[in-house]
Design a protein around this motif. Structure first.
Motif, PDB file in Angstrom:
ATOM      1  N   ALA A  31      -6.307   8.146 -10.204  1.00 47.74           N
ATOM      2  CA  ALA A  31      -5.899   7.230  -9.142  1.00 47.74           C
ATOM      3  C   ALA A  31      -4.538   7.650  -8.607  1.00 47.74           C
ATOM      4  N   GLY A  32      -4.315   7.418  -7.337  1.00 45.33           N
ATOM      5  CA  GLY A  32      -3.103   7.910  -6.696  1.00 45.33           C
ATOM      6  C   GLY A  32      -1.828   7.302  -7.242  1.00 45.33           C
ATOM      7  N   ARG A  84       0.836  -1.194   0.000  1.00 42.68           N
ATOM      8  CA  ARG A  84       0.000   0.000   0.000  1.00 42.68           C
ATOM      9  C   ARG A  84       0.877   1.253   0.000  1.00 42.68           C
ATOM     10  N   PHE A  85       0.552   2.183  -0.881  1.00 42.00           N
ATOM     11  CA  PHE A  85       1.261   3.453  -0.978  1.00 42.00           C
ATOM     12  C   PHE A  85       0.295   4.588  -0.625  1.00 42.00           C
ATOM     13  N   VAL A  86       0.647   5.344   0.397  1.00 43.92           N
ATOM     14  CA  VAL A  86      -0.087   6.556   0.736  1.00 43.92           C
ATOM     15  C   VAL A  86       0.830   7.727   0.414  1.00 43.92           C
ATOM     16  N   VAL A  87       0.427   8.520  -0.589  1.00 44.20           N
ATOM     17  CA  VAL A  87       1.273   9.590  -1.106  1.00 44.20           C
ATOM     18  C   VAL A  87       0.606  10.933  -0.865  1.00 44.20           C
ATOM     19  N   SER A  92      -3.655  16.595  -6.221  1.00 46.15           N
ATOM     20  CA  SER A  92      -4.489  15.531  -6.792  1.00 46.15           C
ATOM     21  C   SER A  92      -3.676  14.320  -7.207  1.00 46.15           C
ATOM     22  N   PHE A  93      -2.332  14.481  -7.351  1.00 47.45           N
ATOM     23  CA  PHE A  93      -1.496  13.347  -7.735  1.00 47.45           C
ATOM     24  C   PHE A  93      -1.120  12.481  -6.536  1.00 47.45           C
ATOM     25  N   GLY A  94      -1.469  12.921  -5.341  1.00 49.16           N
ATOM     26  CA  GLY A  94      -1.292  12.062  -4.181  1.00 49.16           C
ATOM     27  C   GLY A  94      -2.345  10.966  -4.208  1.00 49.16           C
TER      28      GLY A  94
END
Length: 735
Positions: A462-463, A389-392, A402-404
């Protein structure tokens, strides 16, 4: 310049110290001194039978239990650093990345294999992080360089690292060791061996260690790069005439702190980022990080191995059955900087569960056979479930918010392999020997891959790293691969104790499905299988009446469809490419006298891509780039001595190693260049006739700052630095 002077001084000190020791020892030797010194013979089982190291037509480095103790080795990284042509870096506890002669992989996919085979007691380990107990009560370690496709199979295209633990013996014995060290390290180790019947013996070994870590989180001050680990192994050996039964069970648990990421800028880093990072990190050193104190690395590992041997009249039979289970999880802040002070924060969290079953049957010729041969069949099945899982969090100027995002990648894979193999060594014309081997391997992969936007599309796209070009998916795929591999070696012994060999080996690694794919189409498109051809000329020699061992190898590796992985921004790009490696290695040891041995090794590599790579619409400009983890040169020096002193035995050793600069990924960008560095270690012990031993050791005595891992992004190398200078003290009692 200061670093260069330190390097030269350290090397010269070791050489001069060894040289001066010889005449000093000669002056104090009594008239009835023992016969001239010789080196101990080293026995290996690199070809699945016991042989002298000097008789094997393979480039092999062997580490005995004594050497491991005197180098304070506690993990694979300590061994890798001292073997020619080997580098090891570690992304996390479950993903050690071993490279031999420029051959290795950084893939974490559930549907892929390592390039360097790791085995414990001849059991191949499918997942790279599943070898936690490798350094618990071990007998020796062998590092085999070059493809080992005949006897070791699909996951040893670049070489093999074989670990052998101690078997139970028919006696009552044991030992207990307590140790303390830097960073509040405490540890306890023990071994108990008991003869439980006339034909049966039991052995139990355990190890516990804990430390507070050599790095810290800012501003909490909590430790990073430390943790607690425990491991145990129980073995039962039973002899019944020609039959031998050996069963062992092991368990380990690692509860480790996470990494301390440090941003390293270069001349190519945007000046605004350089200024910002310098401001945020003002007053901090290389081992203070803004990585979260909630980072962690956990692993639980257990397994059972059953070995049955039968000694027949014409040949011997071996059955090797094993089941292993490995679970690990980790969390890492890949930037190590505070957000929004720095406009990007990446929290990466992964879990993996893997189980494997393997069965091997072997027939082996008798030691006195005119032709030495081995033949067998192998089966391997592995089930892997992996989630990451990536939380950016992003901000301008790196990217708009919005790119997070919050994205997960899930994989369920089943990997199955079958193989038939055989190898024979035929002596002829008194001084010649021909080795011929072949293996045919069939591999099957089934994979289910899911990419999720955990925000449910609320903040399109999507992130990262799935977006902005990718989309969520839920796909299944399967693929079959098969390939013959072989070994041809011609050896000649023109003079006693001097052996020359020429060999041609082919290695193979099965195709793989990528992890963290950007689209469903990429997720179901496997990479091609790797094929590696190795051409080698070697020398094994024992000279000066057994006092000098001098081994050398000259090699050329040709890669077809090398599986390549690169992180572009936060997107994993996968591809196949062509590559070549030319190089040579030298290993030597010299018995100065009965008490003192000096030695070392040197490796030279010229490892380059010979093509660009294609990944979907991208052309990756690799042609001419240096292969990752491939330093132009590496060398080691050591001095090892043992004397009768103070009513007991005094032992001492000093090690020096130099590694040239190398790149962490195929881009060869400046931010993934790890500068050349040196490491110096030392060991001293005294043991009484009653078995009491007191040992002291030091690592990285020059307090060198070196990068153990690098991830690149926006022109910055987000790095994990290796441990600083450290010391330890151990007290043990044998009984």
């Amino acid at each position: 310049m200061k670093f260069a002077h330190a390097t030269t001084a350290s090397a010269v000190a070791l050489i001069v110290g060894a040289a001066l020791a010889a005449p000093a020892a000669a002056q104090t030797a009594p008239q009835d001194a023992p016969a001239a010194a010789t080196l101990d013979e080293v026995i290996v089982t690199a070809q699945r039978r016991e042989q002298s190291l000097q008789d094997v037509p393979i480039a092999v480095t062997a580490f005995t239990a004594e050497t491991l103790e005197r180098t304070a080795a506690v993990g694979i990284s300590d061994v890798a650093a001292k073997a020619p042509g080997v580098t090891l870096t570690q992304f996390n506890i479950g993903e050690p990345q071993i490279y031999i002669r420029g051959v290795g992989t950084t893939s974490d996919s559930a549907a892929s294999d390592p390039s360097i085979g790791v085995s414990i007691d001849e059991v191949s380990i499918g997942r790279s992080g599943a070898s936690a107990l490798a350094f618990l009560d071990i007998q020796r370690i062998e590092v085999l360089r070059g493809p080992q496709g005949t006897l070791y199979g699909r996951n040893a295209s670049g070489g093999a690292l074989n670990i052998y633990t101690r078997r139970p013996v028919f006696e009552d014995s044991g030992s207990i060791t307590a140790r303390i060290g830097s960073f509040d390290e405490y540890g306890l180790e023990g071994v108990v061996n008991r003869q439980v019947a006339e034909d049966a013996a039991f052995r139990l070994a355990f190890r516990y260690s804990t430390n507070d870590g050599y790095a810290e989180n800012v501003p909490s001050g909590e430790g990073l790069e430390g943790g607690t680990s425990f491991g145990a192994r129980a073995s039962l050996l039973k002899d019944e005439g020609p039959w031998t039964f050996l069963g062992s069970f092991d368990f380990s648990r690692d509860d480790m702190d996470g990494h301390a990421r440090i941003p390293v800028t270069t001349a190519s880093t945007a000046p605004a980022f350089v200024t910002l990072i310098n401001t945020l990190r003002a007053g901090l050193d290389r081992r203070q990080s803004f990585s979260s104190p909630d980072n962690y690395q956990d692993r639980t590992n257990w397994g059972f191995t059953g070995r049955i041997e039968h000694s027949g009249d014409a040949f011997d039979f071996v059955s090797l059955t094993s089941y292993r289970d490995n679970d690990y999880s980790w969390r890492d802040n890949l930037g190590g900087l505070p957000f929004p002070g720095f406009p990007l924060a990446v929290d990466d969290e992964a879990t993996e569960g893997a189980s494997q079953f393997s069965q091997e049957f072997r027939l082996v010729s008798k030691p006195d056979s005119a032709i030495n041969w081995v033949a067998g069949a192998y089966y391997f099945n592995e089930e892997v479930s992996r989630g990451e899982r990536f939380v950016v969090r992003a901000a301008l100027p790196i990217a708009p918010p919005s790119f997070g995002g919050d994205v997960s990648f899930l994989q369920d894979a089943v990997n199955t392999s079958y193989a038939l193999f055989g190898q024979a060594t035929v002596p002829f014309a008194d001084i010649w020997e021909l080795t011929v081997g072949a293996r045919w391997t069939w591999d099957e992969r089934e994979v289910h891959q899911i990419a999720l936007d955990n925000e449910g599309g609320a903040n399109p796209p999507a992130g990262i790293p799935l977006g902005p070009g990718g989309t969520p998916y839920n796909v299944r795929a399967e693929a079959d691969f098969n390939e013959p591999t072989w070994k041809l070696a011609l050896a000649v012994e023109p003079w006693e104790d001097v052996r020359l060999y020429a060999s041609y080996d082919r290695g193979y690694k099965a195709g793989a499905f990528p992890s963290a794919a950007q689209s469903g189409a990429q997720a179901v498109l496997p990479l091609n299988s790797e094929i590696l051809d190795n051409y080698e000329l070697g020398l094994k020699s024992t000279l000066l009446d057994g006092r000098l061992r001098f081994n050398a190898a000259l090699f050329r590796l040709e890669y077809d469809d090398l599986q390549v992985y690169e992180l572009l921004g936060l997107t994993l790009v996968t591809s196949n490419a062509q590559a070549e490696v030319d190089g040579y290695e030298i290993e030597t040891a010299f018995a100065v006298n009965n008490n003192l041995t000096i030695g070392g090794s040197y490796t030279s590599l010229d490892a380059h891509f010979t093509s660009n790579a294609i990944s979907g619409p991208l052309t990756l400009p690799y042609n001419g780039n240096v292969l990752p983890r491939s330093p132009d040169s590496q060398y080691t020096l050591y001095v090892d001595g043992e004397w009768d002193a103070f009513g007991g035995t005094l032992a001492a050793r000093a090690d020096y190693q130099w590694t040239d600069d190398f790149y962490f990924d195929p881009s060869n960008n400046p931010e993934v260049l790890s500068p050349a560095h040196e490491l110096v270690s030392a060991f001293l012990s005294w043991e009484s006739p009653s078995g009491l031993k007191i040992s002291a050791y030091g690592k990285n005595l020059t307090d060198t700052e070196y990068q153990a891992h690098i991830i690149k992004n926006v022109g910055i190398g987000f790095s994990v630095f290796g441990a600083p200078r450290s010391f330890g003290l151990a007290v043990s009692q044998s009984f």
